[in-house]
Design a protein around this motif. Structure first.
Motif, PDB file in Angstrom:
ATOM      1  N   ALA A 121     -29.196  73.976  44.214  1.00 11.97           N
ATOM      2  CA  ALA A 121     -28.662  75.043  45.047  1.00 11.97           C
ATOM      3  C   ALA A 121     -29.005  76.396  44.440  1.00 11.97           C
ATOM      4  CB  ALA A 121     -27.154  74.894  45.169  1.00 11.97           C
ATOM      5  N   ARG A 134     -21.483  81.484  39.946  1.00 13.16           N
ATOM      6  CA  ARG A 134     -20.954  80.959  38.688  1.00 13.16           C
ATOM      7  C   ARG A 134     -20.613  82.119  37.756  1.00 13.16           C
ATOM      8  NH1 ARG A 134     -25.789  77.350  39.168  1.00 13.16           N
ATOM      9  NH2 ARG A 134     -25.060  75.352  40.025  1.00 13.16           N
ATOM     10  N   ASP A 138     -14.929  79.691  39.439  1.00 11.82           N
ATOM     11  CA  ASP A 138     -16.172  79.361  40.138  1.00 11.82           C
ATOM     12  C   ASP A 138     -16.689  77.986  39.739  1.00 11.82           C
ATOM     13  OD1 ASP A 138     -16.120  81.759  41.443  1.00 11.82           O
ATOM     14  OD2 ASP A 138     -17.600  82.743  40.175  1.00 11.82           O
ATOM     15  N   CYS A 139     -16.695  77.702  38.438  1.00 12.51           N
ATOM     16  CA  CYS A 139     -17.236  76.425  37.971  1.00 12.51           C
ATOM     17  C   CYS A 139     -16.397  75.890  36.816  1.00 12.51           C
ATOM     18  CB  CYS A 139     -18.688  76.601  37.517  1.00 12.51           C
ATOM     19  SG  CYS A 139     -19.474  75.064  36.943  1.00 12.51           S
ATOM     20  N   SER A 170     -21.316  67.287  41.452  1.00 18.20           N
ATOM     21  CA  SER A 170     -22.313  68.219  41.984  1.00 18.20           C
ATOM     22  C   SER A 170     -23.207  68.816  40.912  1.00 18.20           C
ATOM     23  CB  SER A 170     -21.626  69.354  42.748  1.00 18.20           C
ATOM     24  OG  SER A 170     -20.830  70.138  41.874  1.00 18.20           O
ATOM     25  N   THR A 171     -22.695  68.891  39.674  1.00 19.57           N
ATOM     26  CA  THR A 171     -23.451  69.600  38.640  1.00 19.57           C
ATOM     27  C   THR A 171     -23.326  68.906  37.289  1.00 19.57           C
ATOM     28  OG1 THR A 171     -22.977  71.673  39.798  1.00 19.57           O
ATOM     29  CG2 THR A 171     -23.815  71.854  37.558  1.00 19.57           C
ATOM     30  N   VAL A 196     -25.272  79.381  44.428  1.00 20.42           N
ATOM     31  CA  VAL A 196     -24.000  79.061  43.801  1.00 20.42           C
ATOM     32  C   VAL A 196     -23.518  80.232  42.959  1.00 20.42           C
ATOM     33  CG1 VAL A 196     -22.811  77.486  42.245  1.00 20.42           C
ATOM     34  CG2 VAL A 196     -24.557  76.606  43.781  1.00 20.42           C
ATOM     35  N   ARG A 246     -14.638  76.281  42.958  1.00 20.39           N
ATOM     36  CA  ARG A 246     -15.846  76.264  43.787  1.00 20.39           C
ATOM     37  C   ARG A 246     -16.767  75.092  43.448  1.00 20.39           C
ATOM     38  NH1 ARG A 246     -17.404  81.404  46.232  1.00 20.39           N
ATOM     39  NH2 ARG A 246     -15.844  82.998  45.807  1.00 20.39           N
ATOM     40  N   GLU A 247     -16.875  74.789  42.157  1.00 17.05           N
ATOM     41  CA  GLU A 247     -17.857  73.801  41.714  1.00 17.05           C
ATOM     42  C   GLU A 247     -17.294  73.002  40.545  1.00 17.05           C
ATOM     43  OE1 GLU A 247     -22.576  73.887  40.331  1.00 17.05           O
ATOM     44  OE2 GLU A 247     -21.279  75.598  39.894  1.00 17.05           O
ATOM     45  N   SER A 253     -30.669  74.592  37.883  1.00 20.80           N
ATOM     46  CA  SER A 253     -30.037  75.685  38.617  1.00 20.80           C
ATOM     47  C   SER A 253     -29.492  76.779  37.717  1.00 20.80           C
ATOM     48  CB  SER A 253     -28.902  75.120  39.489  1.00 20.80           C
ATOM     49  OG  SER A 253     -28.255  76.107  40.226  1.00 20.80           O
TER      50      SER A 253
END
Length: 324
Positions: free
Chosen positions: A3, A8, A31-32, A94-95, A6, A66-67, A156
């Motif tokens: 992505a 972060r 955010d993350c 996701s990450t 994103v 968010r992540e 990313s």
């Protein structure tokens, strides 16, 4: 592909073996979040931490986060394969944060495991696209930056791990952080050159455990703000956090300031009018505005929207702005 949009601003580490902290992290607006299987987990607790982190990411993600990411153990440790086998079974992952990325082969190993897991998963199982964040921690990783940046289309973001870097180069961390200037600039430059969207700065080791009510806590907040502002000036767009009190300060710092947003909106509005008039360069407040400046303004506006700022209200305020 990873992505590219994103946000972060803060990457907040949560020890994967601490049940209380895992539960508490669900209430943090960040955010993350990075559930950690590496440094904060002793060898004897690795298996239990995998189970606890897997249980965490299998749950519905809180709206305040968010992540969700997982920092696995390094490829060189021999533990990464087991980490990935277990984490990639979750459709919510996701990450992946990969520590101690010394060469492109470290990322290719992770990329291949992700590809295998996705290709063998049931087609009917919906899952989140996977992104990779790489920790740059050594002299070797710094010299291999270009290869690392092109190792996987899933990459990313780059993260600077100052403490391990200082250990590798036998550096002493000072308040000015001048000893890290070359490394930090090289990381930001490499990320930009290879269109990698996230560049996340070093951890601030000072933090307030309560509020800024007493001198010691206020000093910790001031140090954090200064570090975050310095990182932003160098081109970083996020910072690692190790305590919940650091998160709102970091995210506020890496959001556009209101004065910055107002300038960007004024430029964007006036630039549209200048384009209709056939003017490629014009001025605002006695300063020349050309294509690169106008593009920077649009980037700031876009980020402000992502940060949840009331951009429309600012646009209404400056709707009559004209190019000078």
């Amino acid at each position: 592909m990873a992505a590219n949009n994103v946000l972060r601003r803060a990457l907040f580490y949560v020890p994967g073996s601490n049940r209380r902290m895992l539960e508490k992290s669900r209430s943090i607006a960040v955010d993350c979040v990075a559930y950690d299987l590496e440094d904060s987990v002793t060898f004897s607790q690795k298996d239990e931490a995998r189970k606890m982190v897997r249980n965490e990411i299998d749950q519905t993600k809180p709206d305040s986060i968010r992540e969700q990411s997982v920092r696995i153990n390094s490829v060189g440790s021999g533990l990464a394969e087991k980490d990935l086998e277990q984490m990639l079974q979750s459709p919510n992952l996701s990450t992946i944060v990969v520590p101690k990325v010394d060469s492109a082969s470290d990322l290719r190993f992770v990329h291949d495991m992700v590809h295998h897991a996705l290709s063998t998963a049931a087609p009917s199982t919906p899952r989140t696209p996977i992104s990779i964040l790489a920790l740059i921690e050594s002299a070797k990783s710094l010299t291999n930056l270009s290869e690392i940046c092109t190792a996987s289309p899933l990459l990313s973001g780059l993260i600077f791990a100052a403490e391990d870097f200082a250990l590798d180069l036998n550096l002493t961390r000072t308040p000015s952080l001048s000893e890290f200037l070359y490394a930090r600039s090289a990381i930001v430059t490499a990320a930009r050159a290879h269109n990698i969207p996230s560049v996340i700065d070093l951890v601030c080791t000072s933090y307030s455990s309560r509020t800024a009510a007493n001198p010691e806590d206020k000093r910790a907040v001031d140090i954090l703000k200064a570090e975050a502002q310095g990182g932003k000036r160098l081109g970083f767009n996020g910072k690692q956090c190790i305590h919940p009190t650091q998160v709102p300060i970091v995210q506020d710092t890496f959001s556009p300031e209101m004065e910055e947003l107002q300038w960007a909106v004024r430029v964007s509005i006036a630039d549209e009018k200048a384009a209709r008039q056939g003017r490629g360069a014009w001025s605002l407040g006695g300063k020349m505005i050309d294509v690169p400046v106008a593009e920077k303004a649009r980037v700031i506006v876009k980020k402000a929207v992502a940060c949840g700022m009331d951009v429309e209200a600012v646009k209404r305020e400056w709707i009559d702005q004209e190019p000078e």
